[in-house]
Design a protein around this motif. Structure first.
Motif, PDB file in Angstrom:
ATOM      1  N   SER A  70       5.813  50.848  -0.289  1.00 53.94           N
ATOM      2  CA  SER A  70       4.464  52.416  -0.546  1.00 53.94           C
ATOM      3  C   SER A  70       3.637  52.087  -0.704  1.00 53.94           C
ATOM      4  N   SER A  71       2.519  52.214  -0.770  1.00 55.05           N
ATOM      5  CA  SER A  71       2.180  51.878  -0.666  1.00 55.05           C
ATOM      6  C   SER A  71       0.959  52.295  -2.647  1.00 55.05           C
ATOM      7  N   ASP A  72       1.618  53.022  -2.999  1.00 57.93           N
ATOM      8  CA  ASP A  72       1.719  53.222  -4.512  1.00 57.93           C
ATOM      9  C   ASP A  72       2.907  52.585  -5.200  1.00 57.93           C
ATOM     10  N   GLU A  73       4.057  51.897  -4.595  1.00 58.05           N
ATOM     11  CA  GLU A  73       4.537  50.165  -5.199  1.00 58.05           C
ATOM     12  C   GLU A  73       3.697  49.561  -5.175  1.00 58.05           C
ATOM     13  N   VAL A  74       3.360  48.642  -4.163  1.00 53.67           N
ATOM     14  CA  VAL A  74       2.348  47.809  -3.898  1.00 53.67           C
ATOM     15  C   VAL A  74       0.946  47.540  -4.675  1.00 53.67           C
ATOM     16  N   GLU A  75       0.225  48.761  -5.088  1.00 51.78           N
ATOM     17  CA  GLU A  75      -0.716  48.894  -6.561  1.00 51.78           C
ATOM     18  C   GLU A  75      -0.078  48.892  -7.763  1.00 51.78           C
ATOM     19  N   ARG A  76       1.154  49.387  -7.911  1.00 50.95           N
ATOM     20  CA  ARG A  76       1.463  48.622  -9.735  1.00 50.95           C
ATOM     21  C   ARG A  76       1.985  47.288  -9.384  1.00 50.95           C
ATOM     22  N   MET A  77       2.735  46.961  -8.334  1.00 49.23           N
ATOM     23  CA  MET A  77       3.026  45.689  -8.511  1.00 49.23           C
ATOM     24  C   MET A  77       1.601  44.506  -8.909  1.00 49.23           C
ATOM     25  N   VAL A  78       1.007  45.127  -7.948  1.00 47.21           N
ATOM     26  CA  VAL A  78      -0.040  44.337  -8.322  1.00 47.21           C
ATOM     27  C   VAL A  78      -1.057  44.492  -9.399  1.00 47.21           C
ATOM     28  N   ALA A  79      -1.053  45.612  -9.447  1.00 44.71           N
ATOM     29  CA  ALA A  79      -1.647  45.749 -11.042  1.00 44.71           C
ATOM     30  C   ALA A  79      -0.992  45.002 -12.392  1.00 44.71           C
ATOM     31  N   GLN A 114      -7.322  33.535   1.464  1.00 44.80           N
ATOM     32  CA  GLN A 114      -7.443  31.845   1.386  1.00 44.80           C
ATOM     33  C   GLN A 114      -8.575  31.709   0.253  1.00 44.80           C
ATOM     34  N   ARG A 115      -9.344  31.491   1.002  1.00 41.11           N
ATOM     35  CA  ARG A 115     -10.985  30.939   0.974  1.00 41.11           C
ATOM     36  C   ARG A 115     -11.104  31.392  -1.413  1.00 41.11           C
ATOM     37  N   ARG A 116     -10.715  33.066  -1.680  1.00 38.74           N
ATOM     38  CA  ARG A 116     -10.768  33.511  -2.828  1.00 38.74           C
ATOM     39  C   ARG A 116      -9.605  32.946  -4.328  1.00 38.74           C
ATOM     40  N   GLN A 117      -8.436  32.879  -3.334  1.00 42.36           N
ATOM     41  CA  GLN A 117      -7.645  32.085  -4.158  1.00 42.36           C
ATOM     42  C   GLN A 117      -7.391  30.681  -3.940  1.00 42.36           C
ATOM     43  N   LEU A 118      -8.424  30.226  -3.405  1.00 39.40           N
ATOM     44  CA  LEU A 118      -8.814  28.554  -3.733  1.00 39.40           C
ATOM     45  C   LEU A 118      -9.833  28.582  -4.213  1.00 39.40           C
ATOM     46  N   GLU A 119     -10.193  29.397  -4.116  1.00 45.93           N
ATOM     47  CA  GLU A 119     -11.465  29.332  -5.915  1.00 45.93           C
ATOM     48  C   GLU A 119     -11.222  30.011  -7.063  1.00 45.93           C
ATOM     49  N   ARG A 120     -10.272  30.937  -7.193  1.00 46.57           N
ATOM     50  CA  ARG A 120      -9.741  31.292  -8.612  1.00 46.57           C
ATOM     51  C   ARG A 120      -8.806  29.730  -8.772  1.00 46.57           C
ATOM     52  N   LEU A 121      -8.588  28.781  -7.904  1.00 47.30           N
ATOM     53  CA  LEU A 121      -7.387  27.513  -8.610  1.00 47.30           C
ATOM     54  C   LEU A 121      -8.467  27.011  -9.489  1.00 47.30           C
ATOM     55  N   LEU A 159       0.662  34.235 -11.955  1.00 49.89           N
ATOM     56  CA  LEU A 159       0.131  33.951 -13.064  1.00 49.89           C
ATOM     57  C   LEU A 159      -1.660  33.664 -12.465  1.00 49.89           C
ATOM     58  N   LEU A 160      -1.339  32.680 -11.225  1.00 51.35           N
ATOM     59  CA  LEU A 160      -2.235  32.184 -11.003  1.00 51.35           C
ATOM     60  C   LEU A 160      -3.235  32.941  -9.457  1.00 51.35           C
ATOM     61  N   GLN A 161      -2.189  34.167  -9.124  1.00 51.61           N
ATOM     62  CA  GLN A 161      -2.975  35.108  -7.689  1.00 51.61           C
ATOM     63  C   GLN A 161      -3.839  35.661  -7.849  1.00 51.61           C
ATOM     64  N   THR A 162      -4.604  35.179  -6.981  1.00 52.04           N
ATOM     65  CA  THR A 162      -6.153  36.619  -6.864  1.00 52.04           C
ATOM     66  C   THR A 162      -5.458  38.287  -6.332  1.00 52.04           C
ATOM     67  N   PRO A 163      -5.982  39.147  -7.202  1.00 50.83           N
ATOM     68  CA  PRO A 163      -5.825  40.652  -6.756  1.00 50.83           C
ATOM     69  C   PRO A 163      -5.391  40.751  -5.566  1.00 50.83           C
ATOM     70  N   GLU A 164      -5.743  40.440  -4.482  1.00 50.65           N
ATOM     71  CA  GLU A 164      -6.401  40.387  -2.913  1.00 50.65           C
ATOM     72  C   GLU A 164      -4.754  39.288  -2.109  1.00 50.65           C
ATOM     73  N   HIS A 165      -4.502  38.007  -3.168  1.00 50.38           N
ATOM     74  CA  HIS A 165      -3.643  37.763  -2.017  1.00 50.38           C
ATOM     75  C   HIS A 165      -2.286  37.828  -3.273  1.00 50.38           C
ATOM     76  N   ALA A 185      -2.613  37.757 -16.268  1.00 49.73           N
ATOM     77  CA  ALA A 185      -3.656  36.556 -16.634  1.00 49.73           C
ATOM     78  C   ALA A 185      -3.909  36.729 -17.339  1.00 49.73           C
ATOM     79  N   SER A 186      -4.103  37.930 -18.436  1.00 47.27           N
ATOM     80  CA  SER A 186      -4.569  38.082 -18.986  1.00 47.27           C
ATOM     81  C   SER A 186      -4.250  36.547 -20.889  1.00 47.27           C
TER      82      SER A 186
END
Length: 292
Positions: A152-161, A197-204, A133-139, A167-168
């Motif tokens: 696969s790239s497709d599976e990664v994209e789906r799980m990230v989305a 890592q920096r963006r993740q810490l900023e999100r936190l 719930l706290l993760q950025t998309p990049e993380h 997070a809603s």
């Protein structure tokens, strides 16, 4: 698969990848996507367009068109919008996105997101990483790409989305009471590189300042730690019911039994007492951000 020229602004690898695979065990998802695919095929045929011609018109390959029409591929919103325009469907194909978006994520993720959307109180202790719930998309992407065997790239994209969509819960009104305890080690590990890592810490820091969120860090030098058995999740609902799960209790399965929930609540309360306070946590994350 027939190669076609991608539309302006579309990545080359997206031209033949307009959707995600359908989980055959997801009966509701299969029904929805099959219906959308059938409507697409009927409208294409009524317009007198062969698959190759239609594919060129919408900017996607023939193979993907066949898969979507057969109900084996989940179309993306932009594909439905483009198909609606090409076929003159008057917005009916575009409107199908309202049903498609409900089944675009895996069944288990949808079930979890539904519980999170209904909970009035959520308590999480995460033992080895930043909680989803706290993760950025990049993380999140970096985590999924590091898993073995590789997705696969497709599976990664789906799980990230799917993870980002959860997070809603932070945007709900009335807002639920949320508390998180994260391990210091997880914040120090540069998953995806220093910028990620920096963006993740900023999100936190952003989330930790929300009025309905209590964010805490379990320091590495804590001499007494009641969370060594792994992750704990507690969700409570408006009707007084609750569900909990822990990696180290009750075989890791979700439980609604009162005696089990009391055990998890005791463990979670002890972990929170051992961790840094929310104020100390924000100061710590700010210092860590300055070091990266």
């Amino acid at each position: 698969m027939t190669a076609v020229e991608a539309e302006p602004g579309r990545h080359d690898d997206e031209a033949d990848e307009p959707g995600w695979e359908v989980d055959p065990d997801d009966e509701w998802g299969v029904a929805v996507i099959t219906t959308v695919g059938r409507q697409l095929r009927l409208r294409r045929e009524a317009a007198g367009l062969r698959v190759p011609d239609f594919g060129r018109a919408v900017g996607y390959g023939e193979d993907m068109i066949y898969k979507i029409e057969a109900g084996k591929r989940i179309p993306r919103q932009e594909f439905l919008a483009r198909a609606d325009e090409v076929l003159g469907a008057g917005g009916l194909l575009s409107a199908a996105w309202e049903d498609v978006k409900k089944v675009r994520y895996p069944k288990k993720v949808r079930a979890l997101a539904k519980l999170e959307a209904q909970a009035v109180e959520i308590g999480i202790y995460e033992s080895h990483s930043v909680h989803g719930l706290l993760q950025t998309p990049e993380h999140a992407k970096a985590l999924f790409e590091a898993m073995q065997p590789p997705y696969s790239s497709d599976e990664v994209e789906r799980m990230v989305a799917a993870r980002v969509a959860r997070a809603s819960v932070f945007d709900r009104s009335p807002a639920p009471a949320l508390s998180f305890v994260l391990e210091e080690a997880a914040l120090r590990r540069p998953i995806g590189g220093r910028m990620v890592q920096r963006r993740q810490l900023e999100r936190l820091l952003e989330v930790g300042r929300l009025r309905n969120v209590m964010l805490q860090v379990m320091p590495l030098d804590c001499e007494s730690h009641s969370g060594m058995d792994g992750r704990i999740e507690l969700l409570k609902f408006a009707d007084g019911t609750a569900v909990g799960r822990s990696d180290g209790a009750f075989c890791g399965r979700p439980t609604t039994e009162l005696k089990h929930l009391r055990v998890l609540e005791l463990r979670y309360a002890t972990i929170r007492a051992q961790a840094l306070s929310p104020r100390e946590t924000l100061t710590f994350i700010g210092q860590l951000l300055g070091e990266t």
